[in-house]
Design a protein around this motif. Structure first.
Motif, PDB file in Angstrom:
ATOM      1  N   ASP A  76     -10.776   3.614 -11.876  1.00  0.00           N
ATOM      2  CA  ASP A  76     -10.385   3.857 -13.267  1.00  0.00           C
ATOM      3  C   ASP A  76      -8.883   4.092 -13.351  1.00  0.00           C
ATOM      4  N   PHE A  77      -8.376   4.875 -12.377  1.00  0.00           N
ATOM      5  CA  PHE A  77      -6.948   5.197 -12.391  1.00  0.00           C
ATOM      6  C   PHE A  77      -6.090   3.932 -12.324  1.00  0.00           C
ATOM      7  N   VAL A  78      -6.458   2.993 -11.460  1.00  0.00           N
ATOM      8  CA  VAL A  78      -5.629   1.778 -11.344  1.00  0.00           C
ATOM      9  C   VAL A  78      -6.032   0.707 -12.366  1.00  0.00           C
ATOM     10  N   GLY A  79      -7.032   1.008 -13.169  1.00  0.00           N
ATOM     11  CA  GLY A  79      -7.418   0.061 -14.221  1.00  0.00           C
ATOM     12  C   GLY A  79      -8.413  -0.996 -13.764  1.00  0.00           C
ATOM     13  N   LEU A  80      -9.047  -0.779 -12.607  1.00  0.00           N
ATOM     14  CA  LEU A  80     -10.019  -1.763 -12.120  1.00  0.00           C
ATOM     15  C   LEU A  80     -11.457  -1.342 -12.398  1.00  0.00           C
ATOM     16  N   GLY A  81     -11.642  -0.218 -13.103  1.00  0.00           N
ATOM     17  CA  GLY A  81     -12.983   0.278 -13.407  1.00  0.00           C
ATOM     18  C   GLY A  81     -13.929  -0.797 -13.927  1.00  0.00           C
ATOM     19  N   PRO A  82     -13.500  -1.569 -14.931  1.00  0.00           N
ATOM     20  CA  PRO A  82     -14.391  -2.584 -15.498  1.00  0.00           C
ATOM     21  C   PRO A  82     -14.691  -3.740 -14.541  1.00  0.00           C
TER      22      PRO A  82
ATOM     23  N   GLY B 240      -2.141  -9.546  -9.154  1.00  0.00           N
ATOM     24  CA  GLY B 240      -1.810  -8.183  -9.564  1.00  0.00           C
ATOM     25  C   GLY B 240      -2.985  -7.236  -9.367  1.00  0.00           C
ATOM     26  N   MET B 241      -4.203  -7.737  -9.625  1.00  0.00           N
ATOM     27  CA  MET B 241      -5.382  -6.892  -9.463  1.00  0.00           C
ATOM     28  C   MET B 241      -5.656  -6.627  -7.987  1.00  0.00           C
ATOM     29  N   LYS B 242      -5.405  -7.628  -7.148  1.00  0.00           N
ATOM     30  CA  LYS B 242      -5.579  -7.420  -5.705  1.00  0.00           C
ATOM     31  C   LYS B 242      -4.662  -6.304  -5.227  1.00  0.00           C
ATOM     32  N   GLN B 243      -3.449  -6.333  -5.760  1.00  0.00           N
ATOM     33  CA  GLN B 243      -2.481  -5.339  -5.339  1.00  0.00           C
ATOM     34  C   GLN B 243      -2.927  -3.945  -5.783  1.00  0.00           C
ATOM     35  N   LYS B 244      -3.519  -3.860  -6.967  1.00  0.00           N
ATOM     36  CA  LYS B 244      -4.027  -2.568  -7.434  1.00  0.00           C
ATOM     37  C   LYS B 244      -5.215  -2.111  -6.597  1.00  0.00           C
ATOM     38  N   LEU B 245      -6.026  -3.079  -6.149  1.00  0.00           N
ATOM     39  CA  LEU B 245      -7.127  -2.735  -5.263  1.00  0.00           C
ATOM     40  C   LEU B 245      -6.579  -2.167  -3.952  1.00  0.00           C
ATOM     41  N   GLY B 246      -5.505  -2.769  -3.461  1.00  0.00           N
ATOM     42  CA  GLY B 246      -4.862  -2.260  -2.253  1.00  0.00           C
ATOM     43  C   GLY B 246      -4.409  -0.818  -2.449  1.00  0.00           C
TER      44      GLY B 246
ATOM     45  N   ALA C 244      -5.588   1.308  -4.635  1.00  0.00           N
ATOM     46  CA  ALA C 244      -6.782   2.153  -4.765  1.00  0.00           C
ATOM     47  C   ALA C 244      -7.346   2.481  -3.377  1.00  0.00           C
ATOM     48  N   GLY C 245      -7.355   1.483  -2.490  1.00  0.00           N
ATOM     49  CA  GLY C 245      -7.852   1.699  -1.132  1.00  0.00           C
ATOM     50  C   GLY C 245      -7.014   2.721  -0.381  1.00  0.00           C
ATOM     51  N   ALA C 246      -5.697   2.686  -0.623  1.00  0.00           N
ATOM     52  CA  ALA C 246      -4.810   3.628   0.054  1.00  0.00           C
ATOM     53  C   ALA C 246      -4.947   5.036  -0.522  1.00  0.00           C
ATOM     54  N   LEU C 247      -5.449   5.146  -1.750  1.00  0.00           N
ATOM     55  CA  LEU C 247      -5.500   6.446  -2.423  1.00  0.00           C
ATOM     56  C   LEU C 247      -6.876   7.103  -2.384  1.00  0.00           C
ATOM     57  N   VAL C 248      -7.919   6.369  -1.940  1.00  0.00           N
ATOM     58  CA  VAL C 248      -9.283   6.822  -2.182  1.00  0.00           C
ATOM     59  C   VAL C 248      -9.604   8.151  -1.493  1.00  0.00           C
ATOM     60  N   HIS C 249      -8.965   8.441  -0.370  1.00  0.00           N
ATOM     61  CA  HIS C 249      -9.253   9.706   0.317  1.00  0.00           C
ATOM     62  C   HIS C 249      -8.273  10.810  -0.099  1.00  0.00           C
ATOM     63  N   HIS C 250      -7.586  10.577  -1.235  1.00  0.00           N
ATOM     64  CA  HIS C 250      -6.630  11.571  -1.775  1.00  0.00           C
ATOM     65  C   HIS C 250      -5.594  12.010  -0.746  1.00  0.00           C
ATOM     66  N   PRO C 251      -4.849  11.060  -0.196  1.00  0.00           N
ATOM     67  CA  PRO C 251      -3.830  11.441   0.784  1.00  0.00           C
ATOM     68  C   PRO C 251      -2.673  12.171   0.102  1.00  0.00           C
ATOM     69  N   LYS C 252      -1.985  13.000   0.863  1.00  0.00           N
ATOM     70  CA  LYS C 252      -0.827  13.702   0.311  1.00  0.00           C
ATOM     71  C   LYS C 252       0.429  12.855   0.446  1.00  0.00           C
ATOM     72  N   LEU C 253       0.420  11.962   1.452  1.00  0.00           N
ATOM     73  CA  LEU C 253       1.601  11.143   1.723  1.00  0.00           C
ATOM     74  C   LEU C 253       1.217   9.668   1.645  1.00  0.00           C
ATOM     75  N   LEU C 254       1.928   8.931   0.812  1.00  0.00           N
ATOM     76  CA  LEU C 254       1.658   7.501   0.682  1.00  0.00           C
ATOM     77  C   LEU C 254       2.781   6.731   1.365  1.00  0.00           C
ATOM     78  N   LEU C 255       2.409   5.790   2.221  1.00  0.00           N
ATOM     79  CA  LEU C 255       3.394   4.940   2.896  1.00  0.00           C
ATOM     80  C   LEU C 255       3.194   3.519   2.395  1.00  0.00           C
ATOM     81  N   LEU C 256       4.182   2.971   1.718  1.00  0.00           N
ATOM     82  CA  LEU C 256       4.031   1.659   1.095  1.00  0.00           C
ATOM     83  C   LEU C 256       5.089   0.716   1.655  1.00  0.00           C
ATOM     84  N   ASP C 257       4.641  -0.387   2.257  1.00  0.00           N
ATOM     85  CA  ASP C 257       5.575  -1.333   2.857  1.00  0.00           C
ATOM     86  C   ASP C 257       5.750  -2.528   1.919  1.00  0.00           C
ATOM     87  N   GLU C 258       6.850  -2.583   1.237  1.00  0.00           N
ATOM     88  CA  GLU C 258       7.148  -3.657   0.277  1.00  0.00           C
ATOM     89  C   GLU C 258       5.922  -3.986  -0.580  1.00  0.00           C
TER      90      GLU C 258
END
Lengths: 302, 315
Positions: free
Chosen positions: B123-129, B141-147, B149-163
């Motif tokens: 829902d947060f990334v807009g992929l709920g529907p 763009g949706m694939k990238q949001k899925l990526g 969401a996958g990085a955020l699902v375990h509620h990490p405190k630190l996000l590492l994003l490579d380009e």
């Protein structure tokens, strides 16, 4: 007046019910460097494919170097260089073998000219390197060498510097401008603002329509209704909520630890800060900034 | 007492053969901060991120995630990291929700935990529907949001994003950053993000300019721009090619860059009279039409280029 290297009139391409390019009219003149900016699926690539004679227009016309793209495809292609974002290089072949291969396809057999082309792009020292082993910046130069080896009058570039850093991008654009000084015309599609800033004129596409085409400076003056501000506050989300509903603000967006706000000229810095104060967002600061092409783009497309 | 850094990495070093990919780099990320790693290809950005997430072994240096030593307690430290690589993988024949489930289970989320988390993050990334759509049928763009969401699902405190926004269009990039900034503002997440794009760097709380594995400058975007204050001139006029040629020969001009309809000149020093001097210098000899010469606020791109050319480095 300079000759039109590209001239389209109400150029249209339908795929079934879907209008990919919708009555697009523009001209590009000799020696110009013109950008074509738009999101994925906005019709950029379809336009290029029609200009290259790979797709037939559904209606309207496009003339390249004075010739109708639907009729004189072969003659056009001999005078047009094309470099796509996925540089079509043979990774297993050397730099020299790559350029030799493409030159032969175009009937360019002057080996000295091939060597000069590599030299001009700073690739002479890498002649025997395998193309697949080159870093992205060098692959990009090789792709450009290949696109210009048959001495085209028009160069069509499809997102040429996607994924490269500012230094490599800058070197690349210096080369494009050198070529433009010699009379080559460049037509560049991109979805990167950084890249569009390098173009003399920029067309902005959305859903198949050309919304505007002008110099970056004039686009910033005309397409943007008002002035650009950076607004900082500790509570950026509170600030966003307060400003996106403010009268006279056409756009407010999160831009890191601050907001980018586009507001009518009647709204000044103190007014923005007063609005924040009124909403209980303390410590707000507003600074007038130079708008970027991204602001223009979001104003037209968003 | 200062807030605990989510990432505290000191003296990171990694060589591949004779090449020092990362050479004595310090990286600190506090809660609520977005730190940008900016540099040319081969500067060591990706290697630095891989060292920090434990995907590569350090030659030297120390990494602590939320106070946990990555080398001593790798698994426990990694629980707090969400990592999105340049080419993140997804199962194209699985649905969006099944992909997230996979990420969640890899992260050790239990049966009763993963689904509410997955729904929340989609829902947060807009992929709920689109939870039941096959991942292979999503737009770029949706694939990238899925990526994300996958990085955020375990509620990490630190996000590492490579380009993270390589190859996506400006509207999608804008959406992505709005999501990221919201997450940082509401959850106090810290982000370390590498990018070759200056407009993205401008959105970071702090930026680290890297070259050849080392930090060459660091600071807030504003403080980095401040270093070139009074030194960038904009020139508009015709013919631009001739103006460029003349600009390059002007005394005190270090660098000339052609943009589409204008030039940027970098002065060796801020003198206050730079604009007038350049104006008269360019006009000398006639034959050109100068519309405008003015001092402009430096852009991050100007700073990047100046540092790449060997501008005074951080001590």
């Amino acid at each position: 007046m300079a000759d039109a290297v590209i001239r389209t009139e109400a150029l249209t391409k339908m795929f079934g019910e879907f209008t990919a390019v919708d009555r697009v009219s523009f001209e590009v003149h000799t020696g110009e460097v013109v950008g074509y900016l738009g999101p994925n699926g906005s019709g950029k690539t379809t336009t290029i494919r029609m200009l290259l004679g790979l797709l037939r227009p559904s209606s309207g016309t496009a003339r390249v170097l004075g010739r109708d793209v639907a009729v004189e495809t072969e003659a056009i292609r001999a005078q047009v260089g094309y470099m796509s974002q996925k540089f079509a290089l043979y990774d297993d072949l050397s730099v020299w073998e790559n350029i030799e291969f493409y030159a032969t396809v175009y009937g360019e057999h002057d080996k000295q000219h091939l060597a000069q082309t590599l030299e001009r792009l700073g690739l002479s020292g890498l002649r025997s390197e395998r193309a697949g082993a080159l870093p992205v910046g060098w692959r990009q130069r090789l792709a450009l060498a290949i696109a210009i080896v048959h001495r085209p009058r028009l160069l069509i570039l499809d997102e040429p510097t996607s994924g490269v850093d500012p230094i490599a991008r800058r070197t690349f654009w210096d080369l494009i401008y050198e070529l433009a000084d010699e009379g080559m015309t460049a037509f560049v599609t991109t979805h990167y603002m950084d890249e569009a800033e390098y173009c003399q004129r920029v067309g902005i596409m959305r859903e198949g329509k050309l919304l505007a085409m002008d110099s970056p400076t004039r686009l910033k003056q005309t397409a943007l209704k008002g002035k650009a501000w950076d607004v900082a506050a500790k509570d950026v989300l509170g600030a966003l909520a307060a400003l996106e509903t403010m009268a006279g603000v056409s756009r407010a967006g999160l831009a890191g630890d601050h907001l980018r706000v586009i507001a009518e000229t009647s709204v000044d810095g103190p007014a923005l800060v007063a609005r924040l104060d009124g909403a209980g967002v303390v410590g707000g600061r507003a600074e007038a900034v130079e708008p970027g092409l991204e602001d223009v783009f979001l104003a037209l497309v968003g | 007492m200062a807030e605990l850094n989510l990432l505290d990495a000191r003296g990171l070093s990694k060589s591949f053969g004779a090449v020092k990919a990362v050479d004595g780099l310090d990286l600190l990320v506090a809660p609520g901060e977005i730190v940008g790693l900016v540099g040319p290809d081969g500067a060591g950005k990706t290697t630095a991120l891989r060292l920090v997430c434990g995907a590569l072994r350090l030659d030297a240096g120390e990494v602590s995630i939320v106070g946990i030593d990555l080398r001593r307690e790798a698994d426990r430290a990694r629980e707090h990291i969400g990592y999105l690589s340049q080419r993140f993988s997804m199962y194209e024949d699985l649905s969006v929700l099944e992909n997230i489930r996979f990420f969640a289970e890899v992260r050790g989320l239990k049966q009763d935990e993963w689904e509410p988390r997955a729904r929340e993050i989609l829902d947060f990334v807009g992929l709920g529907p689109f939870a039941d759509r096959r991942a292979g049928q999503l737009s770029g763009g949706m694939k990238q949001k899925l990526g994300l969401a996958g990085a955020l699902v375990h509620h990490p405190k630190l996000l590492l994003l490579d380009e993270p926004t390589g190859g996506v269009d400006p509207v999608t990039r804008q959406d992505f950053w709005q999501l990221l900034i919201r997450r940082v503002a509401t959850e106090g997440v810290g982000v370390l993000v590498s990018t070759p794009y200056m407009d993205e760097a401008a959105r970071c709380s702090r930026v680290i300019l890297m070259q050849k594995g080392k930090q060459v400058a660091a600071g807030t975007p504003a403080s980095l721009r401040e270093r070139l204050a009074g030194r960038i001139l904009e020139v508009r006029g015709t013919p631009l090619a001739e103006l460029r040629h003349r600009s390059a020969k002007l005394p005190g001009v270090e660098d000339v860059q052609t943009f589409g309809d204008r030039l940027h000149l970098r002065l060796a020093a801020a003198t206050g009279e730079g604009a007038q001097q350049a104006q008269s210098g360019l006009a000398a000899g006639g034959g050109v039409n100068i519309e405008l010469v003015r001092l402009i606020p430096p852009q991050l791109e100007d700073v990047f280029i100046a540092f790449a050319a060997g501008e005074g480095k951080d001590g």
